[in-house]
Scaffold this motif. Sequence first.
Motif, short mmCIF file in Angstrom:
data_model
loop_
_atom_site.label_atom_id
_atom_site.label_comp_id
_atom_site.label_asym_id
_atom_site.label_seq_id
_atom_site.Cartn_x
_atom_site.Cartn_y
_atom_site.Cartn_z
N SER A 128 18.86 26.26 67.44
CA SER A 128 19.07 25.03 66.68
C SER A 128 19.26 25.40 65.22
CB SER A 128 17.88 24.09 66.85
OG SER A 128 16.71 24.71 66.37
N PRO A 129 19.78 24.50 64.41
CA PRO A 129 19.92 24.80 62.97
C PRO A 129 18.55 25.14 62.36
CG PRO A 129 21.15 22.83 63.54
CD PRO A 129 20.31 23.18 64.74
N GLU A 130 18.58 26.04 61.38
CA GLU A 130 17.35 26.47 60.71
C GLU A 130 17.26 25.87 59.31
OE1 GLU A 130 14.84 28.34 61.81
OE2 GLU A 130 15.70 29.08 63.69
N GLY A 131 16.08 25.39 58.96
CA GLY A 131 15.84 24.87 57.62
C GLY A 131 14.42 25.16 57.21
N TRP A 132 14.15 25.05 55.92
CA TRP A 132 12.80 25.32 55.42
C TRP A 132 12.64 24.85 53.98
CZ3 TRP A 132 16.41 29.26 56.05
CH2 TRP A 132 16.82 29.90 54.87
N VAL A 133 11.42 24.68 53.62
CA VAL A 133 10.99 24.58 52.22
C VAL A 133 9.84 25.57 52.14
CG1 VAL A 133 10.01 23.12 50.42
CG2 VAL A 133 11.70 22.16 52.01
N ALA A 134 10.11 26.74 51.57
CA ALA A 134 9.14 27.84 51.61
C ALA A 134 8.00 27.65 50.62
CB ALA A 134 9.84 29.17 51.36
N GLY A 135 8.18 26.80 49.62
CA GLY A 135 7.12 26.63 48.63
C GLY A 135 7.04 27.80 47.66
N LYS A 136 8.14 28.54 47.52
CA LYS A 136 8.19 29.66 46.57
C LYS A 136 9.63 29.84 46.12
CE LYS A 136 8.58 33.99 47.81
NZ LYS A 136 8.34 35.34 48.18
#
Length: 188
Positions: A128-136
Amino acid sequence: QGLEALVYKESSELSTSNSLAITAWFQPNFTDNIEQTIIDGRTINKGLKITVNQTSIKVYLNGDIQTYDFDVNPQNGHWYGLVFNLNNKFKSIEAYVYKLNSASNRHPNMPITESIKQVLYKNTDLASPEGWVAGKQWSLMPANMKMTNIRLFKKTIGQDQHRNILQQYIVRDNHLAKIIDNAIPSIQ
């Protein structure tokens, strides 16, 4: 994990509807098979980090790890160009590595097709598509190699454009870039 060598202003985040590309030139000085970080935008299991060692490129994408073995292992003291694409539209990641022909500096009329040679191409389909908010923020970590021309683009780079993008000192498509770092002098 250690202290960063350089921290960019750009936060490590990606929506599942967007894609990205990362390019960089690196010159390894491997003394063992320890991973050297090319770029880090990952915390625990969120984000993206790309590393290199004597035999492979590793991509840490959220909770997954992909290992891509070199067709020809990198040699110390030679320059290698990385093109990494994360394409959420087509649910795939691609890693390309090119070796710079050292004779290209001595022979400026060398055809562009002979100036760099592909030494790795690997791709992986994503579930599936990958996403994130890494917080850095994106960062560079201390490593036993030199790096230059580090770029983070908002769109993927087609294979027909790899040589052009890798050999640009001034990025003509800078409106598509989030990070443009010529790293002059080369970061050691």
